[in-house]
Design a protein around this motif. Sequence first.
Motif, PDB file in Angstrom:
ATOM      1  N   GLU A 263      -2.473  -3.478  -2.143  1.00  0.00           N
ATOM      2  CA  GLU A 263      -1.842  -2.270  -1.589  1.00  0.00           C
ATOM      3  C   GLU A 263      -2.424  -1.006  -2.196  1.00  0.00           C
ATOM      4  O   GLU A 263      -2.653  -0.015  -1.488  1.00  0.00           O
ATOM      5  CB  GLU A 263      -0.329  -2.336  -1.823  1.00  0.00           C
ATOM      6  N   SER A 264      -2.681  -1.024  -3.490  1.00  0.00           N
ATOM      7  CA  SER A 264      -3.280   0.144  -4.147  1.00  0.00           C
ATOM      8  C   SER A 264      -4.667   0.421  -3.595  1.00  0.00           C
ATOM      9  O   SER A 264      -5.021   1.574  -3.316  1.00  0.00           O
ATOM     10  CB  SER A 264      -3.363  -0.080  -5.660  1.00  0.00           C
ATOM     11  N   ALA A 265      -5.460  -0.636  -3.417  1.00  0.00           N
ATOM     12  CA  ALA A 265      -6.812  -0.477  -2.874  1.00  0.00           C
ATOM     13  C   ALA A 265      -6.760   0.055  -1.447  1.00  0.00           C
ATOM     14  O   ALA A 265      -7.545   0.942  -1.071  1.00  0.00           O
ATOM     15  CB  ALA A 265      -7.545  -1.817  -2.910  1.00  0.00           C
ATOM     16  N   GLY A 266      -5.828  -0.474  -0.645  1.00  0.00           N
ATOM     17  CA  GLY A 266      -5.682   0.009   0.717  1.00  0.00           C
ATOM     18  C   GLY A 266      -5.298   1.479   0.754  1.00  0.00           C
ATOM     19  O   GLY A 266      -5.856   2.263   1.535  1.00  0.00           O
ATOM     20  N   ALA A 267      -4.347   1.875  -0.104  1.00  0.00           N
ATOM     21  CA  ALA A 267      -3.906   3.273  -0.144  1.00  0.00           C
ATOM     22  C   ALA A 267      -5.042   4.193  -0.579  1.00  0.00           C
ATOM     23  O   ALA A 267      -5.268   5.250   0.019  1.00  0.00           O
ATOM     24  CB  ALA A 267      -2.724   3.414  -1.099  1.00  0.00           C
ATOM     25  N   ILE A 268      -5.793   3.797  -1.607  1.00  0.00           N
ATOM     26  CA  ILE A 268      -6.915   4.613  -2.093  1.00  0.00           C
ATOM     27  C   ILE A 268      -7.945   4.805  -0.985  1.00  0.00           C
ATOM     28  O   ILE A 268      -8.447   5.919  -0.757  1.00  0.00           O
ATOM     29  CB  ILE A 268      -7.567   3.959  -3.336  1.00  0.00           C
ATOM     30  N   THR A 269      -8.270   3.724  -0.280  1.00  0.00           N
ATOM     31  CA  THR A 269      -9.247   3.801   0.807  1.00  0.00           C
ATOM     32  C   THR A 269      -8.777   4.753   1.901  1.00  0.00           C
ATOM     33  O   THR A 269      -9.553   5.582   2.404  1.00  0.00           O
ATOM     34  CB  THR A 269      -9.500   2.402   1.409  1.00  0.00           C
ATOM     35  N   LEU A 270      -7.508   4.667   2.266  1.00  0.00           N
ATOM     36  CA  LEU A 270      -6.977   5.534   3.325  1.00  0.00           C
ATOM     37  C   LEU A 270      -6.929   6.998   2.893  1.00  0.00           C
ATOM     38  O   LEU A 270      -7.194   7.900   3.697  1.00  0.00           O
ATOM     39  CB  LEU A 270      -5.581   5.065   3.733  1.00  0.00           C
ATOM     40  N   PHE A 271      -6.609   7.259   1.630  1.00  0.00           N
ATOM     41  CA  PHE A 271      -6.610   8.634   1.135  1.00  0.00           C
ATOM     42  C   PHE A 271      -8.029   9.219   1.161  1.00  0.00           C
ATOM     43  O   PHE A 271      -8.230  10.387   1.511  1.00  0.00           O
ATOM     44  CB  PHE A 271      -6.043   8.707  -0.279  1.00  0.00           C
ATOM     45  N   ILE A 272      -9.000   8.403   0.794  1.00  0.00           N
ATOM     46  CA  ILE A 272     -10.398   8.857   0.805  1.00  0.00           C
ATOM     47  C   ILE A 272     -10.845   9.191   2.228  1.00  0.00           C
ATOM     48  O   ILE A 272     -11.422  10.253   2.490  1.00  0.00           O
ATOM     49  CB  ILE A 272     -11.328   7.787   0.191  1.00  0.00           C
ATOM     50  N   THR A 273     -10.579   8.280   3.159  1.00  0.00           N
ATOM     51  CA  THR A 273     -11.027   8.499   4.539  1.00  0.00           C
ATOM     52  C   THR A 273     -10.278   9.656   5.202  1.00  0.00           C
ATOM     53  O   THR A 273     -10.855  10.391   6.005  1.00  0.00           O
ATOM     54  CB  THR A 273     -10.869   7.218   5.376  1.00  0.00           C
ATOM     55  N   GLU A 274      -8.999   9.832   4.858  1.00  0.00           N
ATOM     56  CA  GLU A 274      -8.261  10.978   5.403  1.00  0.00           C
ATOM     57  C   GLU A 274      -8.868  12.279   4.903  1.00  0.00           C
ATOM     58  O   GLU A 274      -8.990  13.252   5.655  1.00  0.00           O
ATOM     59  CB  GLU A 274      -6.780  10.878   4.991  1.00  0.00           C
ATOM     60  N   HIS A 275      -9.268  12.296   3.635  1.00  0.00           N
ATOM     61  CA  HIS A 275      -9.894  13.494   3.060  1.00  0.00           C
ATOM     62  C   HIS A 275     -11.159  13.871   3.816  1.00  0.00           C
ATOM     63  O   HIS A 275     -11.450  15.053   4.020  1.00  0.00           O
ATOM     64  CB  HIS A 275     -10.212  13.251   1.582  1.00  0.00           C
ATOM     65  N   PHE A 276     -11.913  12.856   4.250  1.00  0.00           N
ATOM     66  CA  PHE A 276     -13.164  13.111   4.966  1.00  0.00           C
ATOM     67  C   PHE A 276     -12.986  13.088   6.489  1.00  0.00           C
ATOM     68  O   PHE A 276     -13.965  13.008   7.226  1.00  0.00           O
ATOM     69  CB  PHE A 276     -14.233  12.093   4.543  1.00  0.00           C
ATOM     70  N   ALA A 277     -11.724  13.163   6.949  1.00  0.00           N
ATOM     71  CA  ALA A 277     -11.387  13.298   8.379  1.00  0.00           C
ATOM     72  C   ALA A 277     -11.857  12.121   9.215  1.00  0.00           C
ATOM     73  O   ALA A 277     -12.236  12.276  10.373  1.00  0.00           O
ATOM     74  CB  ALA A 277     -11.974  14.604   8.932  1.00  0.00           C
ATOM     75  N   ILE A 278     -11.816  10.902   8.644  1.00  0.00           N
ATOM     76  CA  ILE A 278     -12.276   9.710   9.362  1.00  0.00           C
ATOM     77  C   ILE A 278     -11.063   8.884   9.798  1.00  0.00           C
ATOM     78  O   ILE A 278     -10.306   8.405   8.954  1.00  0.00           O
ATOM     79  CB  ILE A 278     -13.205   8.856   8.480  1.00  0.00           C
ATOM     80  N   PRO A 279     -10.863   8.708  11.102  1.00  0.00           N
ATOM     81  CA  PRO A 279      -9.718   7.919  11.584  1.00  0.00           C
ATOM     82  C   PRO A 279      -9.999   6.423  11.492  1.00  0.00           C
ATOM     83  O   PRO A 279     -10.462   5.798  12.439  1.00  0.00           O
ATOM     84  CB  PRO A 279      -9.580   8.366  13.044  1.00  0.00           C
ATOM     85  N   VAL A 280      -9.714   5.851  10.340  1.00  0.00           N
ATOM     86  CA  VAL A 280      -9.987   4.426  10.132  1.00  0.00           C
ATOM     87  C   VAL A 280      -8.776   3.584  10.500  1.00  0.00           C
ATOM     88  O   VAL A 280      -7.684   4.094  10.728  1.00  0.00           O
ATOM     89  CB  VAL A 280     -10.388   4.120   8.669  1.00  0.00           C
ATOM     90  N   SER A 281      -9.003   2.283  10.521  1.00  0.00           N
ATOM     91  CA  SER A 281      -7.931   1.343  10.830  1.00  0.00           C
ATOM     92  C   SER A 281      -7.226   0.891   9.560  1.00  0.00           C
ATOM     93  O   SER A 281      -7.853   0.355   8.649  1.00  0.00           O
ATOM     94  CB  SER A 281      -8.510   0.122  11.546  1.00  0.00           C
ATOM     95  N   THR A 282      -5.913   1.114   9.510  1.00  0.00           N
ATOM     96  CA  THR A 282      -5.122   0.605   8.387  1.00  0.00           C
ATOM     97  C   THR A 282      -5.188  -0.917   8.343  1.00  0.00           C
ATOM     98  O   THR A 282      -5.248  -1.528   7.273  1.00  0.00           O
ATOM     99  CB  THR A 282      -3.651   1.052   8.521  1.00  0.00           C
ATOM    100  N   THR A 283      -5.189  -1.545   9.526  1.00  0.00           N
ATOM    101  CA  THR A 283      -5.265  -3.002   9.610  1.00  0.00           C
ATOM    102  C   THR A 283      -6.544  -3.520   8.962  1.00  0.00           C
ATOM    103  O   THR A 283      -6.524  -4.448   8.148  1.00  0.00           O
ATOM    104  CB  THR A 283      -5.239  -3.451  11.087  1.00  0.00           C
ATOM    105  N   HIS A 284      -7.672  -2.924   9.328  1.00  0.00           N
ATOM    106  CA  HIS A 284      -8.954  -3.349   8.765  1.00  0.00           C
ATOM    107  C   HIS A 284      -8.975  -3.150   7.254  1.00  0.00           C
ATOM    108  O   HIS A 284      -9.461  -3.999   6.501  1.00  0.00           O
ATOM    109  CB  HIS A 284     -10.098  -2.543   9.382  1.00  0.00           C
ATOM    110  N   THR A 285      -8.448  -2.010   6.827  1.00  0.00           N
ATOM    111  CA  THR A 285      -8.497  -1.649   5.407  1.00  0.00           C
ATOM    112  C   THR A 285      -7.711  -2.627   4.547  1.00  0.00           C
ATOM    113  O   THR A 285      -8.216  -3.135   3.537  1.00  0.00           O
ATOM    114  CB  THR A 285      -7.943  -0.223   5.210  1.00  0.00           C
TER     115      THR A 285
END
Length: 335
Positions: A263-285
């Motif tokens: 969960e921590s890794a998923g949250a860190i990844t999503l925070f990084i991609t949000e910062h760079f304006a990238i709409p990634v998949s939470t499911t994939h992450t």
Amino acid sequence: MVTTLLVAVVVLALLFDYTNGFHDAANSIATIVSTKVLTPFQAVLLAAVFNFAAYFFIKDHKVANTVAKTVQEEFITLHVVLAGLIAAISWNLITWWFGIPSSSSHTLIGGFAGAGITNALFLGKHGMSAVNSYYVIKIIAYIVLAPFIGLIIAYIVTIIILHICKKAKPATAERWFKRLQLLSAAALSFAHGTNDAQKVMGILYVSLVAAKIIHSGAEMPEWIPLACYSAISLGTMSGGWKIVKTMGSKITKITPLEGVAAESAGAITLFITEHFAIPVSTTHTITGSIIGVGLTKRVSAVRWGVTINLVWAWIITIPMSALIAGLTFCLVRHI
């Protein structure tokens, strides 16, 4: 006619956000349910609260801007948006019914792009001229990169935790990690809200531009983020238990320690991609993060057969959504 179409688009957009919530609820609560830290009801309540909490902290809406620019503005009409949303909702419900954790994000983007391409063809233009390749290529690249980043971060976090706790008593460590998992699940739910709710914000924004309610480049009306965060939170409250089962138990067996790491890794990844304006998949992450945790034990700890099936679902999501949207646009373009 424009007003009726716009109302239909707004309703469908919020309905999609709702389905996104119950479809993706599993992403942030699967591990905390599988480790029995919380009951399913407690877990969805936690996820919903932190999904909505993002509304009070995220004000730049960079991901929404990226989604809005997926299709070139001259090819965006209310009919395009309507067809894209119908396709996205349909694919979300199909994959939810079969318990497949596909990406709601890529479903929406595929539907939007597919309807835009079909509109361009009807206008006598090259279909791909409707797509903003800069943004689409970046989104497609992160279908691969997001789970890989989650995997690497989860692997590193797990190794660090195991090293720090190697002398701890197992019973004491497990008790502490069950408490920590409440924080990591909350962080992942918050990150999920920041990324996923913004995708529908982008769709609603271009709908208002297409309806000439606002002009391109105008500030986003405040009701849009409020409505989107509310819809995704209500959807999360509805759960998605088939996908919880796949994410929480079928990929690899998860302990509280591993749940915290994933969960921590998923949250860190999503925070990084949000910062760079990238709409990634939470499911994939989070899937990548769970695999990364499993790899710290041994390669065979990951159920690769299940994982490969998930990857196939990811691969076909954008083209299937685009195809459904194209067919839908043919039906609704004269409404």
